[in-house]
Design a protein around this motif. Structure first.
Motif, PDB file in Angstrom:
ATOM      1  N   GLY A  27       0.810  -1.202   0.000  1.00 24.91           N
ATOM      2  CA  GLY A  27       0.000   0.000   0.000  1.00 24.91           C
ATOM      3  C   GLY A  27       0.850   1.260   0.000  1.00 24.91           C
ATOM      4  O   GLY A  27       1.997   1.264   0.438  1.00 24.91           O
ATOM      5  N   ALA A  28       0.270   2.336  -0.507  1.00 28.44           N
ATOM      6  CA  ALA A  28       0.974   3.617  -0.592  1.00 28.44           C
ATOM      7  C   ALA A  28       0.003   4.735  -0.256  1.00 28.44           C
ATOM      8  O   ALA A  28      -1.118   4.755  -0.748  1.00 28.44           O
ATOM      9  CB  ALA A  28       1.552   3.832  -1.991  1.00 28.44           C
ATOM     10  N   LYS A  29       0.440   5.667   0.588  1.00 31.95           N
ATOM     11  CA  LYS A  29      -0.411   6.804   0.913  1.00 31.95           C
ATOM     12  C   LYS A  29      -0.460   7.800  -0.232  1.00 31.95           C
ATOM     13  O   LYS A  29      -1.445   8.541  -0.374  1.00 31.95           O
ATOM     14  CB  LYS A  29       0.106   7.495   2.189  1.00 31.95           C
ATOM     15  CG  LYS A  29      -0.842   8.566   2.708  1.00 31.95           C
ATOM     16  CD  LYS A  29      -2.142   7.911   3.153  1.00 31.95           C
ATOM     17  CE  LYS A  29      -3.321   8.874   3.160  1.00 31.95           C
ATOM     18  NZ  LYS A  29      -3.802   9.208   1.816  1.00 31.95           N
ATOM     19  N   ALA A  30       0.592   7.847  -1.043  1.00 33.20           N
ATOM     20  CA  ALA A  30       0.632   8.728  -2.211  1.00 33.20           C
ATOM     21  C   ALA A  30       1.097   7.888  -3.393  1.00 33.20           C
ATOM     22  O   ALA A  30       2.295   7.751  -3.634  1.00 33.20           O
ATOM     23  CB  ALA A  30       1.562   9.911  -1.973  1.00 33.20           C
ATOM     24  N   THR A  31       0.120   7.326  -4.122  1.00 29.68           N
ATOM     25  CA  THR A  31       0.450   6.359  -5.160  1.00 29.68           C
ATOM     26  C   THR A  31       1.305   6.971  -6.260  1.00 29.68           C
ATOM     27  O   THR A  31       2.303   6.377  -6.694  1.00 29.68           O
ATOM     28  CB  THR A  31      -0.847   5.790  -5.760  1.00 29.68           C
ATOM     29  OG1 THR A  31      -1.630   5.204  -4.719  1.00 29.68           O
ATOM     30  CG2 THR A  31      -0.533   4.728  -6.800  1.00 29.68           C
ATOM     31  N   ILE A  32       0.928   8.149  -6.724  1.00 31.41           N
ATOM     32  CA  ILE A  32       1.662   8.765  -7.835  1.00 31.41           C
ATOM     33  C   ILE A  32       3.084   9.119  -7.411  1.00 31.41           C
ATOM     34  O   ILE A  32       4.052   8.888  -8.144  1.00 31.41           O
ATOM     35  CB  ILE A  32       0.901   9.997  -8.358  1.00 31.41           C
ATOM     36  CG1 ILE A  32      -0.417   9.547  -9.016  1.00 31.41           C
ATOM     37  CG2 ILE A  32       1.742  10.798  -9.338  1.00 31.41           C
ATOM     38  CD1 ILE A  32      -1.324  10.681  -9.436  1.00 31.41           C
ATOM     39  N   GLY A  33       3.234   9.652  -6.209  1.00 34.49           N
ATOM     40  CA  GLY A  33       4.558   9.988  -5.707  1.00 34.49           C
ATOM     41  C   GLY A  33       5.422   8.762  -5.516  1.00 34.49           C
ATOM     42  O   GLY A  33       6.620   8.760  -5.838  1.00 34.49           O
ATOM     43  N   ASP A  34       4.850   7.684  -4.984  1.00 34.73           N
ATOM     44  CA  ASP A  34       5.630   6.466  -4.783  1.00 34.73           C
ATOM     45  C   ASP A  34       5.978   5.798  -6.106  1.00 34.73           C
ATOM     46  O   ASP A  34       7.041   5.190  -6.242  1.00 34.73           O
ATOM     47  CB  ASP A  34       4.876   5.497  -3.878  1.00 34.73           C
ATOM     48  CG  ASP A  34       5.230   5.691  -2.410  1.00 34.73           C
ATOM     49  OD1 ASP A  34       5.952   6.653  -2.100  1.00 34.73           O
ATOM     50  OD2 ASP A  34       4.789   4.878  -1.568  1.00 34.73           O
TER      51      ASP A  34
END
Length: 489
Positions: free
Chosen positions: A299-306
């Motif tokens: 999981g990622a809190k900021a998908t685009i940034g990750d």
């Protein structure tokens, strides 16, 4: 009997407050008390879905489990979920209220105190004792004016404090005594006792240190807590606690997980790490993805940034090479979104409105819009039919041919996830899927591996019991109960 409360603050972040409170929750519950955990303000991307349809920090979820009670948004009324270096998603009483910059939050958080106190009193009405956990350091006097997490809350709620220091870091005498020196006199008077945590070696070697702290501060020495290895079986709240090598196996299925900056709900990995025949490697930035059977994008809190960070590391190249060699890939929540053709953010939820290319490993596309989905789910894994359960916590809709033709999970009233035509790429929005023994065994079998059949929930509960036993031995719990003051108002 009127409900009572006691607050545990730390000399710094990660001194073990969350684990101590969880252990005390279990110990006091076993004594027959109605116990509730409470943290006024938390900052974490590891969250849990509550019975009342909201979200709270994972640490409070573990503490509620230690108490044997359902999760409630009142246990963690203010939750900040970092989305970058300066901003966070703000969750108040379980519901998202938008994005907030760190500097802006400092100026308006005082206005959240009425809701924090309302949640606290709601819990107190259900309990014999409320165990309150502070956040960060009690000595952050630069933040004291508008504080709702530490001494600001303690004063507003009229709750006394036990201060926790971590001897494993070194300098514990200075950090405890120094806290008394820098905080305001009224705040220092709130502190009634102290705990020294994570002692390694012979505890008697610090007898003189405990005496020195008590003499210099006038606080009661509640106990010196030796390091307990069993706490490794409990879910970590902070990504900084993730260990590079987490699997217990040296042979069998090899799993690699790239550690991205905004990794979220990473306790999804714990059941795999506990498997005897699994070797799970957390890949740090600057390293290449190693040869393995499965790569998991968590999981990622900021998908685009990750996703951008993943490309900056060259892990996208490693990942495509892994797939060409016949390797498997699993994406969970934000990781699932990354596996598709594209991610669109028309509303600017993660930053400026944009659309970015995904990794192209699944024929699906994601649009980040709409309200956040927060719910517990149950169903079965396709095609094996293995029963599963978990929870969803995400913004966005993911659709496309791979989802329509080959979903990963049947949730009864709808399908979730997607599988590639090759059967080697899997994506799902469901967190906690791997905690279910049947589903975990089925997925490992796809890799040619096997599960040792361990019950992850039973492992966590056994660790909580061991922790409670440990604290009963090394803390003056009767003394802690005597420090707890009746809740006023």
């Amino acid at each position: 009997m009127a409900p009572r409360a006691l607050m545990f603050q730390g000399t710094g972040s990660s001194v073990g407050k969350s684990v101590l409170v969880a252990g005390l929750c279990r110990a006091l519950t076993r004594r027959g008390l109605r116990v509730r955990p409470f943290k006024p303000q938390n900052m974490s991307n590891n969250a849990a879905v509550t019975a009342d349809g909201g979200e709270i920090g994972r640490a409070q979820a573990l503490q509620a489990r230690a108490c044997g009670v359902a999760l409630s948004v009142d246990m963690n009324p203010v939750l900040l979920k970092p989305q970058g270096m300066t901003g966070s998603q703000l969750v108040v009483r379980g519901r998202m209220r938008g994005q907030v910059r760190a500097r802006d939050f400092q100026s308006f958080k005082r206005g959240l105190m009425p809701e924090v106190l309302d949640s606290f009193h709601t819990l107190a009405g259900q309990a014999d004792i409320v165990l309150v956990e502070g956040a960060g350091s009690a000595s952050e006097v630069n933040l004291r004016a508008d504080d709702i997490a530490n001494m600001g809350f303690a004063q507003a709620a009229d709750v006394d404090v036990v201060l926790v220091g971590d001897i494993d870091r070194g300098g514990v005498i200075a950090s405890l005594v120094g806290t008394q020196a820098v905080v305001a006199d009224a705040d220092a008077r709130r502190i009634k006792g102290f705990i020294v945590n994570r002692m390694r070696g012979d505890p008697s070697l610090f007898d003189a240190g405990m005496t020195a702290i008590a003499d210099m501060t006038g606080w009661r020495a509640v106990g010196l807590v030796p390091f307990l290895d069993r706490v490794r079986d409990l879910p970590a709240e902070d990504a900084a606690d993730l260990r590079a090598g987490r699997g217990s196996g040296t042979q069998g299925v090899r799993i690699a997980v790239p550690c991205l900056p905004m990794i979220a709900n990473f306790d999804d990995l714990d059941p795999l790490a506990a498997e005897d025949a699994v070797s799970l490697t957390m890949v740090r930035r600057g390293q290449v993805l190693p040869p393995c059977d499965l790569v998991i994008l968590p999981g990622a809190k900021a998908t685009i940034g990750d996703l951008a960070a993943l490309r900056d590391e060259g892990w996208d190249i490693d990942l495509h090479a892994h797939v060409r060699r016949g390797g498997h890939v699993m994406g969970i929540c934000g990781g699932y979104q990354m596996l598709g053709r594209s991610i669109a953010d028309p509303m600017g939820i993660e930053g400026a409105p944009c659309t970015v290319d995904g990794l192209g490993l699944l024929d699906v596309a994601t649009v980040l819009e709409g309200s956040k989905r927060l719910e517990d789910v149950a169903g079965h894994l396709l095609p094996e039919g293995a029963a599963m359960r978990g929870y969803e916590m995400h913004i966005g809709r993911t659709t496309g041919p791979d989802h329509d033709a080959r979903p990963l999970i049947d949730l009864g009233n709808r399908y979730d996830g997607a599988v590639s035509p090759s059967g080697r790429i899997w994506g799902t929005y469901v967190h906690g899927l791997l905690a279910d023994g049947g589903a975990r065994a089925a997925l490992l079998a796809r890799l040619g591996g096997r599960s040792d059949g361990h019950d992850h929930d039973a492992t966590v509960d056994a660790a909580l019991d061991a922790l409670a036993d440990h604290l009963e031995t090394h803390l003056d719990i009767d003394g802690l109960l005597a420090m707890a003051r009746p809740v006023r108002g």
